[in-house]
Motif scaffolding. Structure first.
Motif, mmCIF file in Angstrom:
data_model
loop_
_atom_site.group_PDB
_atom_site.id
_atom_site.type_symbol
_atom_site.label_atom_id
_atom_site.label_comp_id
_atom_site.label_asym_id
_atom_site.label_seq_id
_atom_site.Cartn_x
_atom_site.Cartn_y
_atom_site.Cartn_z
ATOM 1 N N SER A 1 20.935 -54.005 3.980
ATOM 2 C CA SER A 1 22.175 -53.458 3.426
ATOM 3 C C SER A 1 21.910 -51.975 3.167
ATOM 4 O O SER A 1 21.453 -51.591 2.093
ATOM 5 C CB SER A 1 22.533 -54.200 2.132
ATOM 6 O OG SER A 1 23.758 -53.760 1.605
ATOM 7 N N LYS B 1 24.037 -45.005 2.560
ATOM 8 C CA LYS B 1 24.735 -43.978 3.344
ATOM 9 C C LYS B 1 24.660 -42.666 2.588
ATOM 10 O O LYS B 1 24.465 -42.616 1.375
ATOM 11 C CB LYS B 1 26.197 -44.378 3.599
ATOM 12 C CG LYS B 1 27.067 -44.570 2.343
ATOM 13 C CD LYS B 1 27.626 -43.322 1.722
ATOM 14 C CE LYS B 1 28.490 -43.626 0.500
ATOM 15 N NZ LYS B 1 28.814 -42.414 -0.290
ATOM 16 N N PHE C 1 23.982 -43.021 7.980
ATOM 17 C CA PHE C 1 23.179 -44.071 7.345
ATOM 18 C C PHE C 1 21.742 -43.593 7.127
ATOM 19 O O PHE C 1 21.309 -42.589 7.699
ATOM 20 C CB PHE C 1 23.175 -45.335 8.215
ATOM 21 C CG PHE C 1 24.556 -45.868 8.473
ATOM 22 C CD1 PHE C 1 25.241 -46.573 7.495
ATOM 23 C CD2 PHE C 1 25.192 -45.637 9.681
ATOM 24 C CE1 PHE C 1 26.520 -47.044 7.720
ATOM 25 C CE2 PHE C 1 26.470 -46.097 9.921
ATOM 26 C CZ PHE C 1 27.143 -46.801 8.939
ATOM 27 N N HIS D 1 17.162 -49.455 2.441
ATOM 28 C CA HIS D 1 18.218 -50.445 2.220
ATOM 29 C C HIS D 1 17.852 -51.480 1.164
ATOM 30 O O HIS D 1 16.678 -51.715 0.870
ATOM 31 C CB HIS D 1 18.503 -51.173 3.536
ATOM 32 C CG HIS D 1 17.283 -51.821 4.156
ATOM 33 N ND1 HIS D 1 16.789 -53.046 3.757
ATOM 34 C CD2 HIS D 1 16.452 -51.396 5.156
ATOM 35 C CE1 HIS D 1 15.715 -53.359 4.462
ATOM 36 N NE2 HIS D 1 15.488 -52.373 5.312
ATOM 37 N N SER E 1 29.251 -51.129 -1.871
ATOM 38 C CA SER E 1 30.064 -51.246 -0.660
ATOM 39 C C SER E 1 29.230 -51.768 0.502
ATOM 40 O O SER E 1 29.697 -52.585 1.307
ATOM 41 C CB SER E 1 30.661 -49.886 -0.295
ATOM 42 O OG SER E 1 31.560 -49.445 -1.281
ATOM 43 N N SER E 2 27.998 -51.288 0.603
ATOM 44 C CA SER E 2 27.101 -51.753 1.652
ATOM 45 C C SER E 2 26.794 -53.236 1.483
ATOM 46 O O SER E 2 26.792 -54.001 2.466
ATOM 47 C CB SER E 2 25.804 -50.940 1.628
ATOM 48 O OG SER E 2 24.920 -51.369 2.644
ATOM 49 N N THR F 1 27.607 -56.111 4.247
ATOM 50 C CA THR F 1 26.556 -56.985 4.765
ATOM 51 C C THR F 1 26.949 -58.443 4.604
ATOM 52 O O THR F 1 26.750 -59.264 5.517
ATOM 53 C CB THR F 1 25.218 -56.702 4.063
ATOM 54 O OG1 THR F 1 24.806 -55.362 4.379
ATOM 55 C CG2 THR F 1 24.130 -57.665 4.498
ATOM 56 N N PHE G 1 30.546 -49.223 6.639
ATOM 57 C CA PHE G 1 29.402 -50.118 6.808
ATOM 58 C C PHE G 1 29.726 -51.258 7.767
ATOM 59 O O PHE G 1 28.839 -51.758 8.455
ATOM 60 C CB PHE G 1 28.968 -50.675 5.448
ATOM 61 C CG PHE G 1 28.367 -49.646 4.528
ATOM 62 C CD1 PHE G 1 27.078 -49.185 4.720
ATOM 63 C CD2 PHE G 1 29.098 -49.136 3.463
ATOM 64 C CE1 PHE G 1 26.525 -48.234 3.869
ATOM 65 C CE2 PHE G 1 28.553 -48.196 2.604
ATOM 66 C CZ PHE G 1 27.261 -47.738 2.814
ATOM 67 N N SER H 1 23.882 -48.137 12.167
ATOM 68 C CA SER H 1 23.437 -48.912 11.014
ATOM 69 C C SER H 1 22.382 -49.941 11.416
ATOM 70 O O SER H 1 22.564 -50.676 12.395
ATOM 71 C CB SER H 1 24.635 -49.635 10.386
ATOM 72 O OG SER H 1 24.192 -50.588 9.443
#
Length: 286
Positions: A11, A14, A38, A42, A106-107, A111, A143, A274
């Protein structure tokens, strides 16, 4: 993390390489122009599909009610929209700082939508997933789409972009900034002229939110002033994280070693694709 019988997905963070506020709509939303890129850094989400319809986050985030958690909300949204009768157990390994402007929540939501669309075999298109994601937050679609982009509107109108991929030192002072507090402020700049975007001209653009944040958060102002002595540096999104641009990992790590005590930081490379989409493709290929 115990990942036995779990399928894991990244995930990613950014950056907003710049952020111009070009107007405000009647509904209160701001019209933005920004470029998303990106990072190869993560959170990790692991999923175990269940045959009951329960959505369970096995390690809740302290201080965040499950019903307000975008991970849970995204899973329930996809389940409801598609009529899926399966459930899922989810484990979260959190690395991205909250309130830092790196898009962690948000990521996470994106995901969940992409991973469960694959694992539940609900077969929605990227366009459908992005439309669902937009109901959870303006940054979710970037994303979902998974490519670096020039974004307009509230951030959902995306044009593919190919900004240079630098090594970045990401530094976070000891504060978190509410996006809502920035965008509801009366003295936020909202009339930056619209641009004709060019990848080659990106270093001449700026972040309208940064001016407001450094006025109200001395921790950010102090760290930014320090970093600018070493490399081009700018706040991402609504903050509080600052990204500093380097041509090599070695240079970024050197400045990281000099950071004042108490500053959270990491070094990562910029990516125009990504890593989540790479992982989704690998699962689909199997």
């Amino acid at each position: 993390m115990n990942t036995t019988s779990f399928t894991t997905f990244p995930s990613p963070a950014k950056l907003n390489l710049f952020l111009h506020i070009v107007g405000r709509m009647d509904n209160g939303y701001h019209q933005l122009e920004t470029v998303f890129q990106f990072l190869d850094y993560h959170d990790t989400l692991a999923f175990k599909i269940t045959e009951n319809n329960a959505i369970t986050l096995l390690n809740p985030i302290p201080g965040v009610d499950n019903n307000d958690n975008l991970i849970i909300k995204a899973a329930r949204l996809l389940q409801s929209f598609t009529g899926c009768h399966q459930g899922v157990d989810i484990q979260l390994e959190k690395r991205l700082p909250m309130g830092g402007g790196l898009g962690g929540g948000s990521s996470n939501a994106a995901t969940v939508l992409l991973a469960l669309n694959t694992l539940w075999k609900t077969n929605l298109t990227i366009k459908q997933l992005a439309e669902l994601g937009l109901t959870l937050g303006a940054d979710v679609p970037i994303f979902i789409h998974g490519y670096a982009a020039f974004a307009q509107g509230i951030g959902e109108q995306l044009t593919p972009a190919s900004p240079k991929t630098y090594w970045y030192l990401i530094s976070k002072p000891n504060c978190s900034i509410s996006t809502q507090s920035v965008f509801t402020s009366k003295d936020l700049t909202r009339d930056t002229p619209s641009i004709r975007y060019s990848d080659d001209n990106i270093e001449n653009y700026h972040n309208d939110c940064q001016t407001w944040v450094i006025k109200h958060y001395p921790e950010v102002a102090k760290l930014l002033a320090w970093l600018i002595e070493y490399a081009p540096s700018q706040m991402t999104g609504t903050g509080a994280c600052i990204f500093s641009r380097f041509s090599s990992k070695q240079e970024a790590c050197y400045v990281q070693s000099l950071l004042p005590a108490g500053i959270e930081s990491f070094v990562a490379e910029g990516l125009n694709e990504s890593p989540l989409h790479v992982a989704i493709a690998a699962v689909n290929d199997n």
